[in-house]
Design a protein around this motif. Structure first.
Motif, PDB file in Angstrom:
ATOM      1  N   ILE A   1      21.647  40.513  40.901  1.00  0.00           N
ATOM      2  CA  ILE A   1      22.193  40.221  42.227  1.00  0.00           C
ATOM      3  C   ILE A   1      23.681  39.934  42.100  1.00  0.00           C
ATOM      4  O   ILE A   1      24.114  39.240  41.176  1.00  0.00           O
ATOM      5  CB  ILE A   1      21.494  38.995  42.859  1.00  0.00           C
ATOM      6  CG1 ILE A   1      19.993  39.264  43.042  1.00  0.00           C
ATOM      7  CG2 ILE A   1      22.120  38.623  44.209  1.00  0.00           C
ATOM      8  CD1 ILE A   1      19.198  38.017  43.442  1.00  0.00           C
ATOM      9  N   TYR A   2      24.466  40.480  43.035  1.00  0.00           N
ATOM     10  CA  TYR A   2      25.878  40.117  43.149  1.00  0.00           C
ATOM     11  C   TYR A   2      26.124  39.555  44.540  1.00  0.00           C
ATOM     12  O   TYR A   2      25.765  40.179  45.551  1.00  0.00           O
ATOM     13  CB  TYR A   2      26.796  41.315  42.919  1.00  0.00           C
ATOM     14  CG  TYR A   2      28.243  41.026  43.290  1.00  0.00           C
ATOM     15  CD1 TYR A   2      28.951  40.026  42.625  1.00  0.00           C
ATOM     16  CD2 TYR A   2      28.874  41.725  44.311  1.00  0.00           C
ATOM     17  CE1 TYR A   2      30.257  39.735  42.964  1.00  0.00           C
ATOM     18  CE2 TYR A   2      30.188  41.447  44.663  1.00  0.00           C
ATOM     19  CZ  TYR A   2      30.883  40.445  43.981  1.00  0.00           C
ATOM     20  OH  TYR A   2      32.176  40.154  44.338  1.00  0.00           O
ATOM     21  N   ILE A   3      26.732  38.364  44.594  1.00  0.00           N
ATOM     22  CA  ILE A   3      27.055  37.706  45.856  1.00  0.00           C
ATOM     23  C   ILE A   3      28.568  37.598  45.943  1.00  0.00           C
ATOM     24  O   ILE A   3      29.192  36.802  45.237  1.00  0.00           O
ATOM     25  CB  ILE A   3      26.402  36.311  45.952  1.00  0.00           C
ATOM     26  CG1 ILE A   3      24.883  36.425  45.742  1.00  0.00           C
ATOM     27  CG2 ILE A   3      26.711  35.674  47.296  1.00  0.00           C
ATOM     28  CD1 ILE A   3      24.177  35.081  45.626  1.00  0.00           C
ATOM     29  N   GLY A   4      29.158  38.404  46.814  1.00  0.00           N
ATOM     30  CA  GLY A   4      30.611  38.464  46.934  1.00  0.00           C
ATOM     31  C   GLY A   4      31.128  37.480  47.963  1.00  0.00           C
ATOM     32  O   GLY A   4      31.453  37.865  49.089  1.00  0.00           O
ATOM     33  N   ALA A   5      31.217  36.206  47.578  1.00  0.00           N
ATOM     34  CA  ALA A   5      31.681  35.171  48.495  1.00  0.00           C
ATOM     35  C   ALA A   5      33.191  34.978  48.458  1.00  0.00           C
ATOM     36  O   ALA A   5      33.728  34.190  49.232  1.00  0.00           O
ATOM     37  CB  ALA A   5      30.989  33.844  48.167  1.00  0.00           C
ATOM     38  N   ALA A   6      33.877  35.687  47.570  1.00  0.00           N
ATOM     39  CA  ALA A   6      35.327  35.537  47.461  1.00  0.00           C
ATOM     40  C   ALA A   6      36.038  36.152  48.665  1.00  0.00           C
ATOM     41  O   ALA A   6      35.566  37.134  49.252  1.00  0.00           O
ATOM     42  CB  ALA A   6      35.828  36.192  46.174  1.00  0.00           C
ATOM     43  N   ALA A   7      37.171  35.571  49.015  1.00  0.00           N
ATOM     44  CA  ALA A   7      38.032  36.137  50.063  1.00  0.00           C
ATOM     45  C   ALA A   7      39.091  36.983  49.360  1.00  0.00           C
ATOM     46  O   ALA A   7      40.189  36.516  49.058  1.00  0.00           O
ATOM     47  CB  ALA A   7      38.669  35.020  50.881  1.00  0.00           C
ATOM     48  N   VAL A   8      38.730  38.216  49.081  1.00  0.00           N
ATOM     49  CA  VAL A   8      39.589  39.100  48.280  1.00  0.00           C
ATOM     50  C   VAL A   8      40.672  39.705  49.171  1.00  0.00           C
ATOM     51  O   VAL A   8      40.386  40.237  50.252  1.00  0.00           O
ATOM     52  CB  VAL A   8      38.760  40.221  47.630  1.00  0.00           C
ATOM     53  CG1 VAL A   8      39.650  41.085  46.734  1.00  0.00           C
ATOM     54  CG2 VAL A   8      37.610  39.634  46.823  1.00  0.00           C
ATOM     55  N   GLY A   9      41.916  39.639  48.715  1.00  0.00           N
ATOM     56  CA  GLY A   9      43.016  40.214  49.483  1.00  0.00           C
ATOM     57  C   GLY A   9      42.877  41.725  49.607  1.00  0.00           C
ATOM     58  O   GLY A   9      42.587  42.412  48.631  1.00  0.00           O
ATOM     59  N   ASP A  10      43.089  42.230  50.815  1.00  0.00           N
ATOM     60  CA  ASP A  10      42.971  43.678  51.040  1.00  0.00           C
ATOM     61  C   ASP A  10      44.170  44.446  50.489  1.00  0.00           C
ATOM     62  O   ASP A  10      44.049  45.617  50.124  1.00  0.00           O
ATOM     63  CB  ASP A  10      42.844  43.966  52.531  1.00  0.00           C
ATOM     64  CG  ASP A  10      41.544  43.444  53.114  1.00  0.00           C
ATOM     65  OD1 ASP A  10      40.522  43.478  52.407  1.00  0.00           O
ATOM     66  OD2 ASP A  10      41.547  42.978  54.274  1.00  0.00           O
ATOM     67  N   TYR A  11      45.330  43.786  50.442  1.00  0.00           N
ATOM     68  CA  TYR A  11      46.557  44.476  50.027  1.00  0.00           C
ATOM     69  C   TYR A  11      47.320  43.650  48.999  1.00  0.00           C
ATOM     70  O   TYR A  11      47.171  42.434  48.906  1.00  0.00           O
ATOM     71  CB  TYR A  11      47.460  44.741  51.243  1.00  0.00           C
ATOM     72  CG  TYR A  11      46.850  45.685  52.253  1.00  0.00           C
ATOM     73  CD1 TYR A  11      46.964  47.061  52.103  1.00  0.00           C
ATOM     74  CD2 TYR A  11      46.153  45.189  53.349  1.00  0.00           C
ATOM     75  CE1 TYR A  11      46.392  47.924  53.021  1.00  0.00           C
ATOM     76  CE2 TYR A  11      45.576  46.045  54.271  1.00  0.00           C
ATOM     77  CZ  TYR A  11      45.694  47.413  54.102  1.00  0.00           C
ATOM     78  OH  TYR A  11      45.131  48.267  55.002  1.00  0.00           O
ATOM     79  N   ARG A  12      48.184  44.350  48.259  1.00  0.00           N
ATOM     80  CA  ARG A  12      49.075  43.719  47.293  1.00  0.00           C
ATOM     81  C   ARG A  12      50.449  44.392  47.403  1.00  0.00           C
ATOM     82  O   ARG A  12      50.540  45.549  47.865  1.00  0.00           O
ATOM     83  CB  ARG A  12      48.538  43.881  45.869  1.00  0.00           C
ATOM     84  CG  ARG A  12      48.565  45.317  45.373  1.00  0.00           C
ATOM     85  CD  ARG A  12      47.916  45.489  44.000  1.00  0.00           C
ATOM     86  NE  ARG A  12      48.053  46.851  43.498  1.00  0.00           N
ATOM     87  CZ  ARG A  12      47.262  47.850  43.855  1.00  0.00           C
ATOM     88  NH1 ARG A  12      46.275  47.652  44.720  1.00  0.00           N
ATOM     89  NH2 ARG A  12      47.457  49.057  43.353  1.00  0.00           N
ATOM     90  N   PRO A  13      51.522  43.726  46.999  1.00  0.00           N
ATOM     91  CA  PRO A  13      52.819  44.395  46.964  1.00  0.00           C
ATOM     92  C   PRO A  13      52.765  45.618  46.052  1.00  0.00           C
ATOM     93  O   PRO A  13      52.178  45.578  44.969  1.00  0.00           O
ATOM     94  CB  PRO A  13      53.755  43.318  46.396  1.00  0.00           C
ATOM     95  CG  PRO A  13      53.107  42.027  46.771  1.00  0.00           C
ATOM     96  CD  PRO A  13      51.628  42.293  46.657  1.00  0.00           C
TER      97      PRO A  13
END
Length: 401
Positions: free
Chosen positions: A270-282
């Motif tokens: 099982i993978y639970i993706g609870a992180a708030a991952v940034g959509d963009y980077r410089p």
């Protein structure tokens, strides 16, 4: 929470953290547990048996050669009496003797003689904790089914700062409560990502978000309490590793989190993706601090970050995938779109902003899957996490068997 009529044998080994075990006895008894204490000889240099006897209401055992107790095979009686054995604090020496099967005192003898689950809460100097011998003993204990609780990081009595602090009494009490619950993820390998990601603009500035990581850390702890072997991939947060988590990987950027999750989920259930991952980077990080230009605007060119959930769902034999959707509006429609678009098994959606979601101690979640949904009303994040894990385990069983 309740521990009514539960029988907990508390082992106390030599270390300054033994003073915390006094409060632990009181907290366990507050929930109705019967507590008996076994101390090592070294532990008595920090706290007296009389103190534990007063707090537990039971005789305290120290010596394997107590004639009055051993006339009736007291060490075997203790081993049979216990429903749980909790060693707090567990010194480096005590862990070494457990790992090598020693029975050189009453506490190690009881651990060998009991059929009850054994829980160990390490407490030692940060350099001792990092030593290869201690880590090897830790791996041996884990391989034999011993549950490791902590340690936490922070200031230490010796003046050092780092990992090695014993978990607080309330955390250990919660671990005991959870241990008597249903082990709905027993034997499963679970990966949880938590916290924000930071994308560096220059050596000083970054793009980030307001995620504290508390929800993801609570989910990791709940999964561990449910019997799972948990790997936690954590963004830049100031949170201690939750009790029971087998491995923690710290990352900073979305690309680092993507790489760590891909590696950790190899063979996971099982993978639970609870992180708030940034959509963009410089698109490019400046090598030196960008200087302010009077009267001039600064334009940043952004590139899209890798999509962790989508990349996992595109692979063969991927784990059961649970995503998170933090939304400020149209929560259900956005969550269901993400569920379908990324090929997820479940998604946990929550409203953020106006005192909800980020930077709060509580949360409210709606779970969605292909043909159903479930509401988890607003409550402390630890409560929400336990409810979430129960739902995930139920759905996992229905889908994967």
């Amino acid at each position: 929470m309740s521990l009514a009529q539960r029988r907990i044998l508390l082992g106390v080994s030599g270390g300054i953290a033994a003073y915390k075990s006094c409060e632990l006895v009181r907290r366990l008894r507050d929930l109705g547990a019967h507590v008996r204490v076994v101390m090592t000889e070294n532990a008595t240099h920090f706290v007296t048996p009389t103190t534990f006897q007063a707090l537990s209401g039971e005789p305290v055992r120290v010596s394997l050669w107590d004639e009055s107790a051993e006339a009736a095979m007291g060490h075997i009686e203790l081993a049979r009496w216990a429903e749980r054995v909790l060693i707090a604090p567990a010194s480096a020496d005590l862990m070494a003797r457990l790992a090598h099967g020693h029975a050189s005192d009453l506490l190690t003898t009881v651990c060998l003689a009991t059929a009850a689950p054994v829980y160990v809460a390490p407490a030692m100097n940060q350099q001792m904790w990092a030593h290869a011998a201690v880590q090897a003993n830790l791996a041996t204990l884990r391989s034999r089914g011993v549950r490791i609780l902590g340690p936490a990081a922070g200031d230490q009595a010796c003046g050092d700062v780092g990992s090695g602090r014993m978990l607080e009494p309330h955390e250990l009490r919660e671990a005991m409560v959870a241990s008597f619950g249903d082990q709905v993820l027993q034997g499963k390998k679970v990966v949880v990502s938590a916290g924000p990601t930071y994308e560096d603009i220059d050596p000083v500035r970054f793009i980030g978000n307001r995620s504290s990581g508390r929800m993801g850390f609570a989910v990791a702890q709940a999964a561990a309490y449910a019997g799972a072997q948990v790997t936690l991939v954590a963004g830049p947060v100031g949170l201690a590793t939750p009790a029971g988590v087998a491995k923690r990987v710290d990352v900073r950027s979305a690309a680092q989190m993507h790489a760590a999750v891909v590696e950790a989920t190899d063979g996971a259930d099982i993978y639970i993706g609870a992180a708030a991952v940034g959509d963009y980077r410089p698109s490019a990080m400046a090598t030196h601090k960008l200087k302010k230009q009077a009267g001039a605007d600064l334009t940043l060119q952004l590139a899209e970050n890798p999509d962790i959930l989508a990349s996992l769902s595109a692979g063969r034999d991927h784990p059961f995938l649970v995503g998170f959707a933090a939304e400020t509006q149209n929560v259900e429609s956005y969550a269901r779109d993400k569920l379908q678009r990324k090929g997820l098994d479940m998604i946990a959606a929550n409203q953020v902003g106006d005192g909800m979601g980020f930077e709060t101690a509580d949360n409210a979640i709606t779970l969605y899957w292909a043909d159903g949904s479930a509401e988890l009303p607003r409550a402390d994040k630890s409560v929400i996490a336990r409810q979430l894990i129960e739902r995930i385990a139920s759905r996992y069983k229905a889908v994967r068997g």
